[in-house]
Design a protein around this motif. Structure first.
Motif, mmCIF file in Angstrom:
data_model
loop_
_atom_site.group_PDB
_atom_site.id
_atom_site.type_symbol
_atom_site.label_atom_id
_atom_site.label_comp_id
_atom_site.label_asym_id
_atom_site.label_seq_id
_atom_site.Cartn_x
_atom_site.Cartn_y
_atom_site.Cartn_z
ATOM 1 N N UNK A 217 0.793 -1.246 0.000
ATOM 2 C CA UNK A 217 0.000 0.000 0.000
ATOM 3 C C UNK A 217 0.823 1.293 0.000
ATOM 4 N N UNK A 218 1.914 1.358 0.810
ATOM 5 C CA UNK A 218 2.659 2.626 0.775
ATOM 6 C C UNK A 218 3.145 2.988 -0.630
ATOM 7 N N UNK A 219 3.581 1.978 -1.393
ATOM 8 C CA UNK A 219 4.053 2.243 -2.762
ATOM 9 C C UNK A 219 2.911 2.725 -3.646
ATOM 10 N N UNK B 288 0.114 4.126 -2.638
ATOM 11 C CA UNK B 288 -0.314 5.455 -2.184
ATOM 12 C C UNK B 288 0.606 6.531 -2.744
ATOM 13 N N UNK B 289 1.890 6.226 -2.809
ATOM 14 C CA UNK B 289 2.833 7.199 -3.360
ATOM 15 C C UNK B 289 2.492 7.515 -4.823
ATOM 16 N N UNK C 156 -0.575 9.584 -5.024
ATOM 17 C CA UNK C 156 -0.202 10.959 -4.697
ATOM 18 C C UNK C 156 0.386 11.677 -5.920
#
Lengths: 91, 201
Positions: B79-81, B83-84, B87
């Motif tokens: 998820x962090x990837x 989300x980046x 963004x």
């Protein structure tokens, strides 16, 4: 992110003084997650870091040495023995 | 004479080919033919709440095209990837009122309105631009199927959910028109181009 920069106020940067200063804490943070606030510069990071209980001491040792080299923390090489002892003393 | 004719036809054909037809994106998903009608895959009706406790449903989004993903705030894996990359899309279309972003949580038990509010605040994005949606878990996970996203509960998976990191581009009619692997920046480069094509259709 993979360059250690984090993301806005959501994910703190690994590449930071916080990591260098708290290097000894990181193996336990990886293994058990981390819920407390982390302050880096002017930003307070409040989102909990998930635990990775499935990682072995060997894998965590590799991660520690990778971070040390990649983000220039200037720490000595981390041995498996050292990380194993570190992980046995997690709070 | 014959050769001359063929040449003329060739030039004509090249000329036609050069007339730049505006490129259109395909409609993704299974197509059904019912009688005389062609029915394309469409996002079914849904209704959830966003980080401001405001109801968001198909009609909220229908004046806009939007980029969608499925995530959860305590996700330890991809998820962090993703989300980046979301963004990145957000930053590019921040000032384009036709574009919205929608992130559906797979984990509404933990991701309540407050959690999502904090997450969006920490991402420094506005709730009128980027909706973080929560609601009934079964409805959320069922809807993932319609976005062709893998999302299901799995105690063995990191964080408790097995899922893919797709980012979908949906048009004003609710048709999926393009998608990217949100874990691969190069794939999102292509998606950015597709958003521009859709905006110009």
């Amino acid at each position: 992110m993979s360059d250690g920069t984090g993301l806005k106020r959501v994910y703190p940067p690994i590449k930071s003084d916080f990591s260098a200063e708290n290097f000894e804490m990181i193996p336990c943070m990886i293994k058990n997650g981390y819920k407390d606030t982390i302050q880096i510069g002017e930003i307070q990071y409040n989102s909990a870091m998930p635990a990775f209980p499935q990682l072995s001491p060997f894998e965590i040792t590799n991660l520690m040495n990778y971070m040390n080299n990649e983000f220039n923390f200037n720490k000595p090489f981390q041995s498996l023995q050292k990380i194993r002892e570190n992980l046995e003393n997690c709070q | 004479m014959k050769i001359y004719n063929i040449l003329v036809i060739c030039f004509f054909a090249i000329g036609l080919g050069c007339q730049s037809k505006p490129k259109k994106l395909p409609i993704i998903g299974q197509v059904k033919i019912v009688g005389q009608d062609t029915i394309y895959h469409k996002i079914p009706p849904f209704s959830f709440v966003n980080q401001d406790s405001m109801t968001v449903d198909n009609s909220t989004l229908s004046p806009h095209i939007y980029l969608a993903d499925f995530f959860f705030t305590s996700c330890p894996s991809i998820c962090p990837k993703v989300t980046k990359q979301m963004l990145r899309l957000h930053d590019k279309y921040k000032d384009n009122d036709r574009v919205r972003l929608v992130s559906f949580t797979m984990d509404p038990k933990r991701d309540d309105v407050n959690k999502l509010k904090l997450y969006s605040k920490n991402l420094e994005v506005s709730s009128s631009k980027w909706h973080f949606l929560t609601g009934n878990k079964d409805e959320l996970l069922d809807l993932a199927d319609d976005y062709f996203v893998v999302a299901y509960e799995d105690d063995e998976a990191p964080g408790g959910f097995d899922h893919s990191g797709k980012i979908l581009l949906v048009d004003e009619k609710g048709h999926i028109r393009s998608f990217a692997e949100g874990t691969e920046p190069e794939s999102v480069d292509e998606l950015l181009k597709d958003v521009d094509i859709l905006l110009n259709e």
